[in-house]
Design an enzyme around this catalytic site. Structure first.
Site, short mmCIF file in Angstrom:
data_model
loop_
_atom_site.label_atom_id
_atom_site.label_comp_id
_atom_site.label_asym_id
_atom_site.label_seq_id
_atom_site.Cartn_x
_atom_site.Cartn_y
_atom_site.Cartn_z
N TYR A 178 -1.65 -0.68 10.43
CA TYR A 178 -1.70 -0.91 8.97
C TYR A 178 -0.41 -0.43 8.32
CZ TYR A 178 -3.79 -1.04 4.27
OH TYR A 178 -4.08 -1.32 2.94
N SER B 17 0.86 -1.19 0.00
CA SER B 17 0.00 0.00 0.00
C SER B 17 0.89 1.23 0.00
CB SER B 17 -0.85 0.00 1.27
OG SER B 17 -1.45 1.27 1.47
N1 LIG Z 1 -8.76 -0.74 -1.23
C1 LIG Z 1 -7.72 0.04 -1.26
O1 LIG Z 1 -7.79 1.24 -1.56
C2 LIG Z 1 -6.36 -0.53 -0.94
C3 LIG Z 1 -5.26 0.31 -1.10
C4 LIG Z 1 -3.99 -0.19 -0.86
C5 LIG Z 1 -3.83 -1.51 -0.47
N2 LIG Z 1 -4.92 -2.32 -0.30
C6 LIG Z 1 -4.67 -3.71 0.07
O2 LIG Z 1 -5.23 -4.54 -0.92
C7 LIG Z 1 -5.60 -5.80 -0.36
C8 LIG Z 1 -7.03 -6.10 -0.73
O3 LIG Z 1 -7.85 -5.07 -0.20
P1 LIG Z 1 -9.37 -4.88 -0.59
O4 LIG Z 1 -9.60 -3.44 -0.76
O5 LIG Z 1 -9.74 -5.84 -1.66
O6 LIG Z 1 -10.04 -5.29 0.79
P2 LIG Z 1 -11.24 -6.30 1.09
O7 LIG Z 1 -11.55 -6.13 2.53
O8 LIG Z 1 -12.33 -6.12 0.08
O9 LIG Z 1 -10.56 -7.73 0.83
C9 LIG Z 1 -9.67 -8.34 1.73
C10 LIG Z 1 -9.90 -9.83 1.66
O10 LIG Z 1 -8.97 -10.46 2.54
C11 LIG Z 1 -9.63 -11.50 3.20
N3 LIG Z 1 -8.97 -11.82 4.46
C12 LIG Z 1 -8.92 -11.05 5.60
N4 LIG Z 1 -8.28 -11.69 6.58
C13 LIG Z 1 -7.89 -12.89 6.06
C14 LIG Z 1 -7.20 -14.00 6.58
N5 LIG Z 1 -6.78 -14.04 7.86
N6 LIG Z 1 -6.96 -15.06 5.76
C15 LIG Z 1 -7.39 -15.05 4.48
N7 LIG Z 1 -8.09 -14.03 3.93
C16 LIG Z 1 -8.33 -12.97 4.71
C17 LIG Z 1 -11.05 -10.99 3.42
O11 LIG Z 1 -11.95 -12.06 3.67
C18 LIG Z 1 -11.30 -10.24 2.13
O12 LIG Z 1 -11.92 -11.07 1.16
C19 LIG Z 1 -5.38 -5.65 1.15
O13 LIG Z 1 -4.15 -6.25 1.51
C20 LIG Z 1 -5.32 -4.15 1.35
O14 LIG Z 1 -4.56 -3.80 2.48
C21 LIG Z 1 -6.19 -1.86 -0.53
#
Ligand SMILES: NC(=O)c1ccc[n+]([C@@H]2O[C@H](COP(=O)([O-])OP(=O)(O)OC[C@H]3O[C@@H](n4cnc5c(N)ncnc54)[C@H](O)[C@@H]3O)[C@@H](O)[C@H]2O)c1
Length: 251
Positions: A154, A142
């Protein structure tokens, strides 16, 4: 060397918002997508979306915070599809807590899922990549891993994740395995609250919220032969948000 488009790619957090784009792009490119998430039902629905679009996909349950669960995933993947060529560590949580809000275990929980989870997955699946002399590991870090960020658990987890990739290039020296971090800014997923979405025109030079499909496009590129010398990189996909001195607002 010609790029192979029929790799087997294991994706954690595959039922999440960002992975909609990653699963779809990798499936459309011809790769077999192994969708792994906490809930098997959710993983199955993610895999079904790939198949509905004409791709190949399988579903698995995993809790990346559990060593036993990751070990069971290794067995299940080997039994059902033989092995993996590439791993995308996308499972993650965002705990919106400031320093004073954390209790004895909450900080550790984020580190356990966002940082140690990918470490467990890499440790479990890298040996077979090394054995085959080809592998790609992509961590979804991120911009919170490359700049300061309001929520310390985070930020620390993602900074650790990016530096894990930088450090593992030494482990993977000469093995054919590369490891990189994609560092997204504000991506259109349920993780992003409205307050942040509203700020995009003022805080992001491209004035755009990022589509999960764009993250999938970069993941697809990282699997290609053109990316074989990209190793240990932080690939920022943030519309330039981290690239200007924040005291200046847009002109
Ligand atoms: N959305 C954003 O703007 C953004 C920006 C930068 C980074 N990210 C990163 O991208 C990745 C995906 O984010 P997202 O926006 O799709 O979030 P999201 O919450 O939609 O998806 C995260 C997924 O991870 C799964 N998860 C959580 N804990 C878990 C575990 N212990 N074991 C297995 N699966 C698990 C959840 O069930 C969920 O399906 C994350 O690592 C997040 O930190 C997101």
């Amino acid at each position: 060397m010609e790029t192979k488009t029929d790799r087997t790619v294991l994706i954690t957090g595959a039922a999440g918002g960002m992975c909609r784009g990653i699963n779809a792009r990798l499936g459309a490119a011809g790769h077999t997508v192994l969708c792994a998430d906490l809930s098997l039902d959710a993983a199955q629905s993610a895999a079904q979306s790939v198949r509905d679009a004409g791709g190949r996909a399988e579903a698995f349950a995993v809790d990346v915070s559990s060593h036993e669960s990751v070990a069971a995933l290794v067995d299940a993947v080997h039994e059902r599809v033989g092995g993996v060529d590439a791993l995308v560590n996308a499972a993650g949580i965002l705990d919106r807590k400031y320093l004073a809000d954390h209790d004895a275990t909450s900080f550790e929980r984020t580190i356990d899922i966002n940082l140690i989870g990918p470490f467990r997955m890499i440790q479990a699946f890298a040996p077979e990549m090394i054995e085959r002399r080809w592998g790609r590991i992509i961590n979804i870090s991120s911009i919170a891993g490359v700049t300061g960020y309001p929520y310390p658990s985070y930020a620390a987890s993602k900074a650790g994740l990016s530096n894990l990739a930088r450090s593992l290039v030494i482990d993977f020296w000469g093995t054919g395995v590369t490891v990189n971090s994609i560092c997204p800014g504000v991506v259109d997923t349920p993780m992003v609250i409205q307050e942040i979405r509203d700020q995009v025109p003022r805080k992001v030079p491209t004035e755009q919220i990022i589509d999960p499909d764009e993250i999938g496009g970069v993941a697809s590129f990282l699997l290609s032969d053109d990316a074989k010398n990209i190793n240990g990189a932080d690939i920022l996909i943030d519309g330039g948000a981290t690239r200007y001195f924040q005291l200046f607002d847009r002109p």
